[in-house]
Design a protein around this motif. Structure first.
Motif, mmCIF file in Angstrom:
data_model
loop_
_atom_site.group_PDB
_atom_site.id
_atom_site.type_symbol
_atom_site.label_atom_id
_atom_site.label_comp_id
_atom_site.label_asym_id
_atom_site.label_seq_id
_atom_site.Cartn_x
_atom_site.Cartn_y
_atom_site.Cartn_z
ATOM 1 N N VAL A 161 1.024 -1.148 -0.115
ATOM 2 C CA VAL A 161 0.005 -0.026 -0.050
ATOM 3 C C VAL A 161 0.776 1.379 0.075
ATOM 4 C CG1 VAL A 161 -1.516 1.450 1.377
ATOM 5 C CG2 VAL A 161 -2.024 -1.190 1.120
ATOM 6 N N LEU A 162 1.852 1.324 0.897
ATOM 7 C CA LEU A 162 2.759 2.464 1.002
ATOM 8 C C LEU A 162 3.563 2.676 -0.476
ATOM 9 C CD1 LEU A 162 3.834 2.276 4.514
ATOM 10 C CD2 LEU A 162 2.319 3.860 3.679
ATOM 11 N N TYR A 163 4.047 1.361 -0.852
ATOM 12 C CA TYR A 163 4.681 1.717 -2.139
ATOM 13 C C TYR A 163 3.675 2.376 -3.224
ATOM 14 C CZ TYR A 163 7.349 0.290 -6.359
ATOM 15 O OH TYR A 163 8.052 -0.007 -7.333
ATOM 16 N N ASP A 192 3.216 5.826 -2.523
ATOM 17 C CA ASP A 192 4.552 6.920 -2.910
ATOM 18 C C ASP A 192 4.497 6.905 -4.209
ATOM 19 O OD1 ASP A 192 6.868 8.052 -2.533
ATOM 20 O OD2 ASP A 192 7.852 6.352 -1.471
ATOM 21 N N VAL A 193 4.509 5.661 -4.975
ATOM 22 C CA VAL A 193 4.651 5.838 -6.620
ATOM 23 C C VAL A 193 3.435 6.681 -7.249
ATOM 24 C CG1 VAL A 193 4.665 4.397 -8.711
ATOM 25 C CG2 VAL A 193 6.058 3.836 -6.634
ATOM 26 N N ARG A 194 2.613 6.543 -6.787
ATOM 27 C CA ARG A 194 1.170 7.316 -7.471
ATOM 28 C C ARG A 194 1.127 8.710 -6.736
ATOM 29 N NH1 ARG A 194 -3.888 3.870 -7.524
ATOM 30 N NH2 ARG A 194 -4.487 5.419 -9.002
ATOM 31 N N ASP A 195 1.692 8.859 -5.848
ATOM 32 C CA ASP A 195 1.786 10.325 -5.101
ATOM 33 C C ASP A 195 0.352 10.540 -4.597
ATOM 34 O OD1 ASP A 195 2.901 12.741 -4.012
ATOM 35 O OD2 ASP A 195 2.441 13.768 -6.018
ATOM 36 N N LEU A 196 -0.291 9.783 -3.856
ATOM 37 C CA LEU A 196 -1.549 9.615 -3.500
ATOM 38 C C LEU A 196 -1.270 9.451 -1.860
ATOM 39 C CD1 LEU A 196 -3.448 7.410 -5.922
ATOM 40 C CD2 LEU A 196 -3.459 9.719 -5.562
ATOM 41 N N PRO A 197 -2.265 9.873 -1.153
ATOM 42 C CA PRO A 197 -2.461 9.617 0.379
ATOM 43 C C PRO A 197 -2.514 8.100 0.698
ATOM 44 C CG PRO A 197 -4.129 11.470 -0.383
ATOM 45 C CD PRO A 197 -3.545 10.599 -1.682
ATOM 46 N N PRO A 198 -1.604 7.826 1.489
ATOM 47 C CA PRO A 198 -1.508 6.352 1.725
ATOM 48 C C PRO A 198 -2.956 5.939 2.197
ATOM 49 C CG PRO A 198 0.392 7.351 2.716
ATOM 50 C CD PRO A 198 -0.698 8.303 2.331
ATOM 51 N N VAL A 199 -3.879 6.744 3.104
ATOM 52 C CA VAL A 199 -5.152 6.155 3.581
ATOM 53 C C VAL A 199 -6.128 5.828 2.390
ATOM 54 C CG1 VAL A 199 -4.893 6.782 5.939
ATOM 55 C CG2 VAL A 199 -5.953 8.469 4.362
ATOM 56 N N GLU A 200 -6.010 6.855 1.318
ATOM 57 C CA GLU A 200 -6.727 6.563 0.154
ATOM 58 C C GLU A 200 -6.593 5.346 -0.705
ATOM 59 O OE1 GLU A 200 -6.804 8.780 -3.969
ATOM 60 O OE2 GLU A 200 -7.133 10.046 -2.253
ATOM 61 N N GLY A 220 -3.472 -0.666 10.571
ATOM 62 C CA GLY A 220 -2.898 -0.169 11.556
ATOM 63 C C GLY A 220 -1.470 0.460 11.323
ATOM 64 N N LEU A 221 -0.875 -0.387 10.454
ATOM 65 C CA LEU A 221 0.476 0.064 9.860
ATOM 66 C C LEU A 221 0.591 1.426 9.015
ATOM 67 C CD1 LEU A 221 2.708 -3.104 9.689
ATOM 68 C CD2 LEU A 221 3.348 -1.497 11.426
ATOM 69 N N VAL A 222 -0.294 1.038 8.183
ATOM 70 C CA VAL A 222 -0.340 2.138 7.161
ATOM 71 C C VAL A 222 -1.166 3.293 7.632
ATOM 72 C CG1 VAL A 222 -1.533 2.734 4.871
ATOM 73 C CG2 VAL A 222 -0.577 0.559 5.451
ATOM 74 N N GLU A 223 -1.934 3.211 8.408
ATOM 75 C CA GLU A 223 -2.792 4.447 9.122
ATOM 76 C C GLU A 223 -1.860 4.848 10.110
ATOM 77 O OE1 GLU A 223 -6.268 2.872 10.816
ATOM 78 O OE2 GLU A 223 -7.291 3.175 9.138
ATOM 79 N N GLY A 224 -0.981 4.199 10.705
ATOM 80 C CA GLY A 224 0.148 4.976 11.738
ATOM 81 C C GLY A 224 1.137 5.483 10.823
ATOM 82 N N VAL A 225 1.631 5.011 9.878
ATOM 83 C CA VAL A 225 2.813 5.661 9.148
ATOM 84 C C VAL A 225 2.234 6.890 8.535
ATOM 85 C CG1 VAL A 225 4.185 5.323 7.110
ATOM 86 C CG2 VAL A 225 4.529 3.686 8.574
#
Length: 136
Positions: A14-16, A19-27, A49-54
């Motif tokens: 998800v974070l990758y 990051d690559v698409r320059d979008l908010p991680p929660v989206e 929880g990891l994604v939301e926490g980061v």
């Protein structure tokens, strides 16, 4: 693969993508969870929880990574390494139930599987310095 490692791998996915698409991680996370067929795997809540926490502590996490990545900027790091570091730093700072050594070794193991030959040593060095700085 242990359940928490699977969760870290899902969080990395998800974070990758974010990051690559320059979008908010929660989206990206919301779309990712929608695509997973029910019943959801038991490790999914930890990944969420990891994604939301980061995402909620991204500024502080990135500040620490940038401070301890001697000679490297965040933008210059491989995307996988940057996001593995984010997950591990989140666990170092905010997941009291995870030992520092476990957070570091899990990031290193995923780097061995998914990144460059130099990534495990690079991540181990940064994360060990951050862990020393953030001793509880």
């Amino acid at each position: 693969m242990p359940a928490r490692r699977k969760a870290r791998k899902r969080a990395l996915d998800v974070l990758y993508e974010a990051d690559v698409r320059d979008l908010p991680p929660v989206e990206v996370l919301a779309n990712y969870v929608q695509r997973i067929a029910a019943p959801h795997p038991e490790h999914l809540p930890y990944a969420v929880g990891l994604v939301e926490g980061v995402a909620s502590h991204m500024a502080r996490i990135d500040e620490l990574i940038a401070s301890y990545a001697e000679g490297w900027t965040l933008e210059r790091m491989p995307v996988i390494d940057r996001n593995l570091a984010r997950i591990a730093v989140h666990e170092l700072l905010y997941a009291d139930e995870i030992d520092d050594a476990v957070a570091i070794s899990e990031a290193v193991e995923l780097a061995k599987q998914m990144s460059t030959d130099d990534s495990p040593r690079f991540l181990n060095g940064i994360l060990a310095r951050i862990a020393d700085y953030t001793k509880h």
